[in-house]
Design an enzyme around this catalytic site. Structure first.
Site, mmCIF file in Angstrom:
data_model
loop_
_atom_site.group_PDB
_atom_site.id
_atom_site.type_symbol
_atom_site.label_atom_id
_atom_site.label_comp_id
_atom_site.label_asym_id
_atom_site.label_seq_id
_atom_site.Cartn_x
_atom_site.Cartn_y
_atom_site.Cartn_z
ATOM 1 N N CYS A 119 -4.471 -7.904 -8.112
ATOM 2 C CA CYS A 119 -3.668 -7.247 -7.074
ATOM 3 C C CYS A 119 -3.330 -5.819 -7.519
ATOM 4 O O CYS A 119 -2.750 -5.618 -8.578
ATOM 5 C CB CYS A 119 -2.378 -7.990 -6.778
ATOM 6 S SG CYS A 119 -1.384 -7.050 -5.581
ATOM 7 N N LYS A 125 -3.014 -16.884 1.408
ATOM 8 C CA LYS A 125 -2.541 -15.632 0.807
ATOM 9 C C LYS A 125 -2.199 -15.904 -0.655
ATOM 10 O O LYS A 125 -1.737 -17.002 -0.995
ATOM 11 C CB LYS A 125 -1.284 -15.158 1.566
ATOM 12 C CG LYS A 125 -0.559 -13.976 0.941
ATOM 13 C CD LYS A 125 -1.381 -12.703 0.969
ATOM 14 C CE LYS A 125 -0.678 -11.551 0.220
ATOM 15 N NZ LYS A 125 -1.568 -10.380 0.074
HETATM 16 O O1 RRO Z 1 -0.694 -8.179 -1.233
HETATM 17 C C1 RRO Z 1 -1.392 -7.184 -1.555
HETATM 18 O O2 RRO Z 1 -0.950 -6.019 -1.520
HETATM 19 C C2 RRO Z 1 -2.771 -7.326 -2.024
HETATM 20 C C3 RRO Z 1 -3.175 -8.264 -2.951
HETATM 21 BR BR1 RRO Z 1 -2.051 -9.582 -3.635
HETATM 22 C C4 RRO Z 1 -4.507 -8.247 -3.426
HETATM 23 O O3 RRO Z 1 -4.945 -9.036 -4.273
HETATM 24 N N1 RRO Z 1 -5.344 -7.302 -2.927
HETATM 25 C C5 RRO Z 1 -4.955 -6.409 -2.011
HETATM 26 O O4 RRO Z 1 -5.762 -5.571 -1.595
HETATM 27 N N2 RRO Z 1 -3.660 -6.430 -1.564
#
Ligand code: RRO
Length: 308
Positions: free
Chosen positions: A127, A44
């Site tokens: 993100c 993650k």
């Molecule tokens: O954690 C998120 O909400 C998230 C991330 Br970091 C990302 O890079 N892409 C996404 O769709 N969700």
């Protein structure tokens, strides 16, 4: 059939892996990826401090795909730095996804994670879900500044995860920045940011954060993902490896990504919906398809898309 590929000098036992964010937050999830037939273990995206993420519901799957606004729930980089050496026992590449809430965070995390020696680092510039924080990848000056700084502290192969772009001018300008920085691979694309899914029955949004706005994934974004893979493959004349992400549900979807120029693919929505067994299914489907079409390996069809 041997479905292994090499990216930036690192061998992947299969040309498919989890997308950062999909079943890869905790130790248990990362170890399960290690035991599965995923071609790598991607973490993650991590921040400096551990995060609970955004309020729930924050993921919603529907027939066309998914919408999420997870808000970077993760264990914090110190936990991943300690875990990475252990994850190596699974005999497949470990890819550390690095994020941050400000530019300096990325540098702090990149330096410490690099020292824990993952096989590759993917810097997440895209993100879409932190309230009040625009996607860095849509600000090319900020992206270049940040990438130049992380580049200095990263010694393992470094990739960047980009948001989707929708205009050739943006592909061209971004490629120039990537060229100046000197990146080893690209991951394309992150979710299509700030979509909105509506439940007409209840007359509501389907996720809680940001008034229902979130990143779209799954089959509905495949054409956008393929276009970005193809556009960047052309910008770099096939010389920069690309990991394609977006809309992979079947072996045929992987084949399409390979034709457009991807060397490997990542799976997000379908992994969340189907679980780790998806890697067995995708590998059988891709092997059967390549065999039927007379290709001897995934590498043999990279970029081979014909234009009319
Ligand atoms: O954690 C998120 O909400 C998230 C991330 Br970091 C990302 O890079 N892409 C996404 O769709 N969700």
């Amino acid at each position: 059939m041997d479905l292994s590929v090499t990216i930036a000098g690192v061998r992947f036992p299969a040309c498919m892996m989890n997308a950062a964010g999909a079943l890869c937050v905790t130790r248990e999830e990362l170890e399960a990826l290690g035991r599965s037939r995923s071609g790598a273990i991607v973490t993650k995206s991590m921040t400096v401090e551990p995060r609970q993420g955004n309020p729930e519901p924050r993921y919603y799957g529907f027939p066309g795909g998914s919408i999420n606004s997870m808000g970077l729930p993760n264990l914090g980089y110190r936990a991943y730095a300690a875990l990475i050496p252990e994850l190596k026992k699974f005999g497949k590449p470990v890819v550390a996804s690095v994020a941050g809430l400000c530019e300096d965070d990325f540098i702090t995390i990149a330096e410490a994670i690099n020292a824990s020696a993952p096989d590759l680092i993917e810097v997440n510039l895209s993100c879409p879900n932190i309230p009040g924080k625009p996607q860095i990848g849509y600000d090319l000056e900020a992206s270049e500044r940040l990438m130049k700084r992380v580049r200095k502290v990263i010694t393992v192969p470094m990739g960047v995860k980009l948001p989707p772009y929708f205009d050739p001018a943006h592909h061209e300008q971004t490629a120039k920045v990537i060229e100046r920085v000197g990146v080893d691979f690209l991951s394309l694309i992150n979710s299509v940011g700030n979509g909105l899914v509506v439940d007409p029955e209840r007359e509501t949004v389907v996720i809680k954060p940001k008034g229902g706005f979130g990143g779209l994934g799954g089959p509905l974004i495949k054409p956008v993902a393929l276009a970005n893979v193809r556009a960047f493959w052309k910008q770099f004349k096939g010389r920069l490896p690309i990991i394609g992400t977006g809309g992979v549900v079947s072996g045929s979807d992987i084949f399409e990504h390979l034709l457009c120029g991807a060397t490997a693919v990542q799976v997000g929505t379908v992994l969340v919906e189907e679980g780790l067994g998806v890697f067995d299914r995708l590998q059988s489907e891709l092997a059967a398809l390549l065999d039927k079409k007379g290709y001897s390996s995934p590498a043999a069809c990279i970029g081979k898309l014909k234009e009319l």
